[in-house]
Design a protein around this motif. Sequence first.
Motif, short mmCIF file in Angstrom:
data_model
loop_
_atom_site.label_atom_id
_atom_site.label_comp_id
_atom_site.label_asym_id
_atom_site.label_seq_id
_atom_site.Cartn_x
_atom_site.Cartn_y
_atom_site.Cartn_z
N ALA A 15 0.82 -1.22 0.00
CA ALA A 15 0.00 0.00 0.00
C ALA A 15 0.86 1.27 0.00
N LEU A 16 2.02 1.21 0.64
CA LEU A 16 2.92 2.37 0.72
C LEU A 16 3.80 2.52 -0.51
N GLY A 17 3.74 1.55 -1.42
CA GLY A 17 4.57 1.62 -2.62
C GLY A 17 5.98 1.12 -2.41
N GLU A 18 6.24 0.50 -1.28
CA GLU A 18 7.58 -0.01 -0.96
C GLU A 18 7.81 -1.42 -1.53
N LYS A 19 6.74 -2.15 -1.79
CA LYS A 19 6.83 -3.54 -2.28
C LYS A 19 6.03 -3.62 -3.57
N LEU A 56 8.89 1.05 6.96
CA LEU A 56 7.69 1.48 7.66
C LEU A 56 7.91 2.81 8.37
N LYS A 57 9.07 2.95 9.00
CA LYS A 57 9.38 4.18 9.74
C LYS A 57 9.38 5.40 8.81
N LYS A 58 9.83 5.20 7.58
CA LYS A 58 9.85 6.26 6.58
C LYS A 58 8.44 6.85 6.38
N HIS A 59 7.43 6.04 6.66
CA HIS A 59 6.03 6.46 6.48
C HIS A 59 5.34 6.71 7.83
N GLY A 60 6.15 6.84 8.88
CA GLY A 60 5.61 7.19 10.19
C GLY A 60 5.07 6.03 11.01
N ILE A 61 5.31 4.79 10.57
CA ILE A 61 4.83 3.62 11.31
C ILE A 61 5.99 3.08 12.14
N THR A 62 5.83 3.12 13.45
CA THR A 62 6.92 2.73 14.34
C THR A 62 6.65 1.45 15.13
N SER A 63 5.44 0.90 15.01
CA SER A 63 5.10 -0.31 15.73
C SER A 63 4.15 -1.17 14.90
#
Length: 144
Positions: A15-19, A56-63
């Motif tokens: 969804a974030l475009g990373e994969k 994930l952290k790059k998109h503000g997701i830390t957990s």
Amino acid sequence: MKAITIKQPWATLIALGEKKFETRSWQTKHRGPLAIHAGQSVDKGACEDIEIKLALKKHGITSYKELPTGSVVATAVIVECHKVIKDWCEFGVAETDKGSKIEGDEYWFGYYDEDCFAWELADVQALGEPVPAKGQLSLWNWEQ
């Protein structure tokens, strides 16, 4: 619309475009629109892998607790299904029957054992809000 249930964190990485490739032990003949459904389970260990954690952290997701589950999180288009013909794990590179090389973070975000399949995704659109839905095995039909 066809849909596929994917364990977290991989559904969110799509969804974030990373994969851009979803790896499976089976091929699909489906080409076209696909809903990305985040399953109920989260691979907490994978969320600790450095590559995944940084993406994930790059998109503000830390957990892992911030990852949506049991919902459609994005739509995409399957443009090709590649068969993995060589896995150069020590170099982080996979070769496919279509002449593609999958490497870098993309390699670490999938399972590229020989004879597996990499579904190439394009035109990924994250949904503004996850849409609750019950997932299923294999490809299934999602009614919005």
